[in-house]
Design an enzyme around this catalytic site. Sequence first.
Site, PDB file in Angstrom:
ATOM      1  CD1 TRP A   1      -0.788   2.250   2.255  1.00  0.00           C
ATOM      2  CD2 TRP A   1      -2.931   1.658   1.438  1.00  0.00           C
ATOM      3  NE1 TRP A   1      -1.827   3.282   2.412  1.00  0.00           N
ATOM      4  CE2 TRP A   1      -3.102   2.998   2.082  1.00  0.00           C
ATOM      5  CE3 TRP A   1      -3.961   1.140   0.851  1.00  0.00           C
ATOM      6  CZ2 TRP A   1      -4.295   3.546   1.875  1.00  0.00           C
ATOM      7  CZ3 TRP A   1      -5.140   1.885   0.745  1.00  0.00           C
ATOM      8  CH2 TRP A   1      -5.239   3.113   1.298  1.00  0.00           C
TER       9      TRP A   1
ATOM     10  CG  ASN B   1      -1.052   6.682   3.087  1.00  0.00           C
ATOM     11  OD1 ASN B   1      -0.535   5.546   3.481  1.00  0.00           O
ATOM     12  ND2 ASN B   1      -0.963   7.614   3.901  1.00  0.00           N
ATOM     13  CG  ASP B   2      -0.344  11.077   3.332  1.00  0.00           C
ATOM     14  OD1 ASP B   2      -1.256  10.645   2.960  1.00  0.00           O
ATOM     15  OD2 ASP B   2      -0.234  11.441   4.636  1.00  0.00           O
TER      16      ASP B   2
ATOM     17  CD  GLN C   1       3.113   7.660   6.050  1.00  0.00           C
ATOM     18  OE1 GLN C   1       2.280   7.512   6.919  1.00  0.00           O
ATOM     19  NE2 GLN C   1       4.391   8.066   6.157  1.00  0.00           N
TER      20      GLN C   1
ATOM     21  CG  PHE D   1       1.800   8.613  11.031  1.00  0.00           C
ATOM     22  CD1 PHE D   1       1.874   7.215  10.770  1.00  0.00           C
ATOM     23  CD2 PHE D   1       0.500   9.093  11.518  1.00  0.00           C
ATOM     24  CE1 PHE D   1       0.730   6.350  11.219  1.00  0.00           C
ATOM     25  CE2 PHE D   1      -0.463   8.234  11.857  1.00  0.00           C
ATOM     26  CZ  PHE D   1      -0.308   6.740  11.796  1.00  0.00           C
ATOM     27  CB  SER D   2       2.864  12.429   6.475  1.00  0.00           C
ATOM     28  OG  SER D   2       1.957  11.609   5.716  1.00  0.00           O
TER      29      SER D   2
ATOM     30  NE  ARG E   1      -2.701  13.009  11.331  1.00  0.00           N
ATOM     31  CZ  ARG E   1      -3.550  13.364  12.004  1.00  0.00           C
ATOM     32  NH1 ARG E   1      -3.794  13.462  13.252  1.00  0.00           N
ATOM     33  NH2 ARG E   1      -4.926  13.308  11.461  1.00  0.00           N
ATOM     34  CG  ASP E   2       0.655  14.712   8.847  1.00  0.00           C
ATOM     35  OD1 ASP E   2       1.124  13.608   8.839  1.00  0.00           O
ATOM     36  OD2 ASP E   2      -0.696  15.001   8.523  1.00  0.00           O
TER      37      ASP E   2
ATOM     38  CD  GLU F   1      -5.177  13.688   8.062  1.00  0.00           C
ATOM     39  OE1 GLU F   1      -5.301  12.780   8.942  1.00  0.00           O
ATOM     40  OE2 GLU F   1      -5.706  13.540   6.865  1.00  0.00           O
TER      41      GLU F   1
END
Length: 697
Positions: free
Chosen positions: A277, A279-280, A296, A337-338, A396-397, A445
């Site tokens: 998988w 994502n970002d 991600q 995480f991102s 986050r991020d 986000e």
Amino acid sequence: AVLGLATAGIAAEDIVIADFEADNYGDWEVTGTAFGPGPARGTLPRQMVVTGYVGERLVNSYYDGDGSVGTLTSPPFTIERKYITFYVGGGAFAGRTCVNLLVDGRIVRTQTGQNSRPGGSERLVRHVWDVSGMIDKVARIQIVDQLKGPWGHITADHFVQSDERTGGTLRKEFAVDKRYLNLPVQNGAPKRRMRMVVGGQVVREFEIELAERLPDFWVFLDLTPFAGRKATIEVEGLLPGSHGLSQIQQADEILGSENLYREALRPQFHFTSRRGWNNDSNGLVFHNGLWHLYYQHNPYGVQWGNMHWGHAVSEDLMHWRELPIAIYPNRFDDWVFSGSAVVDVNNTSGFGKAGAPAIVAAYTSTGRGECVAHSNDGGMTFTDFEGNPVVRHAGRDPKVIWYGPGRHWVMALYDEEGGKRGIAFYTSRDLKAWEFASRIEGFFECPEIFELAVEGTGERRWVLHAADGDYLTGSFDGRVFTPDGGSGAAKQRFSHGNCFYASQTYNNVPAEDGRRVQIAWGRVEIPEMPFNQMMLFPVELALRRSGAGVRMCARPVREIERLWGQSGAWKEVEVSPGDNPIGAVQGELLHIRATLRPAGAAKCGFVVRGTEVAYDPAADKLTCLDKSASLSPVDGAIRLELLVDRTSIEIFANDGEVYMPMGIIPPANNKATRVLAQGGPVKIDTLEIHHLKSVWP
């Protein structure tokens, strides 16, 4: 070679108290409304993704969100084993979001979930109660949700009596003598916790839907860092006779990769990970001639979870080469995480060397906070800063940029301080010590901030946006963002499509290039493949002044022309309803550019592989499926540009004034393209169609 296996001894057969795989709670007593009519099939509406449960269903008291309460209590049972094992997640509030063991009506054991502040994770964690002193006692299990508000819910699953704390862990020692450890995956199988131990240390740990029989596909663990050493693989929750561990194989190839990049639904000019998988987009940075794309990534399954930083590089933004994972989790449940990456050209951090600046990544550690890590090998591997975390907050991020006028770094962070969503700005001289500067509300986000020139003027503006891409323009002094129009200014829509999310733009692009290049996550579910999701095509961003103000536009990067194959061109053609001058065009990978002039047509545009991209001149509206955007003609004409791949159609109108990326999986047997002229003719001023070559080897 196929690995042999050894099992931990099991004294007596386990007794399942409840696995919650039925569609109702059976003999369990239910009060209140929190637990719904029966076990949930995973994640409920408006809930973060739930992971870590066993099978297809679990107890989930988020049925009406965090505004409902209730209890769920088992029938009486006799304690017959030394341990009770179970999985629990949700709120960490003793007595209010918890699982209790009741004996003689008294609570003798209790366990909460893991979360007590904004953010967190909906992953269930395995717990063990030692009940060896209660053998033959009659007990009940009570699952409690008596809290409203943030994390006012509980999740639980798979209560088992066992004489083994580990719940049937299988393990195997082996000598690392190949490149990859190939792991069999069966979609929908129970998630098992797997770890690899080298030199007495857990070096990899994750969840995987481990196949017991014929796998749907294979994923892999890169063994290169452990070559020549002894390693042990451990898998929790397997029963004697399980075939899951025995199928794991070392090899110098990825099993099942014979048709890698040629799978039926593999996008052919959009980045996708070999397996698993994505994502970002994360850490977009240009360095030493390479465009780095971190992202991600779940390397071990095709759904969200096990977050790592995947890594790919390109010399031209078209042809991507996937590299080993760049940043691994610090430990299980402390996911990566991102975040973003910069080249510390002036060595402000001291991480680099003279003439060899470090790449510094900033990312969210779910267990620690905002962290930084540096790379001295061109972004291939990273070393965590020993002083992490550098920022602790509710959010986050981190997106980090260099603010030249102030000669300092800026970190834009998604922030939930006080329960309000926004972007917080921090500043630093050395990427290690950060100070809070300001905050602006109304964003969710993956923040992004950058400066752009306004085309055709001497003006410059700063752009601020978050994951959905909706943006403000304004000024930024290195500490405070001031929106054009003041604090009440409305954000402008950027993406009008159905799959854009969590974009990022490149840091450190050479001045001679000068572009602001963006790559976003394309949220497209790609079924029955050994990979899932994609990156949208790289676009160049620009600001233009219109009658409505300054607006951000997106155009495909010019490198798309490197993929052109067979091409066709048409000019000054009038198309009546039913006519199709491009009927001979058949293909699944296309770049279409057209200037269309409605000449009485009530609707005009294109139908590509069965999907209509239509302009309505009466409404001044461009539509594809259920998405639409306002579009006004320029000198009586509209300009359309389409990028057509196997799982998407990205639509650009009037040189990027409208950007509409659409996740679409067309019928496999429909490769036709036609001009749409409905209710009257349309005039084609210019039209060119280019078949595109695959970017994959």
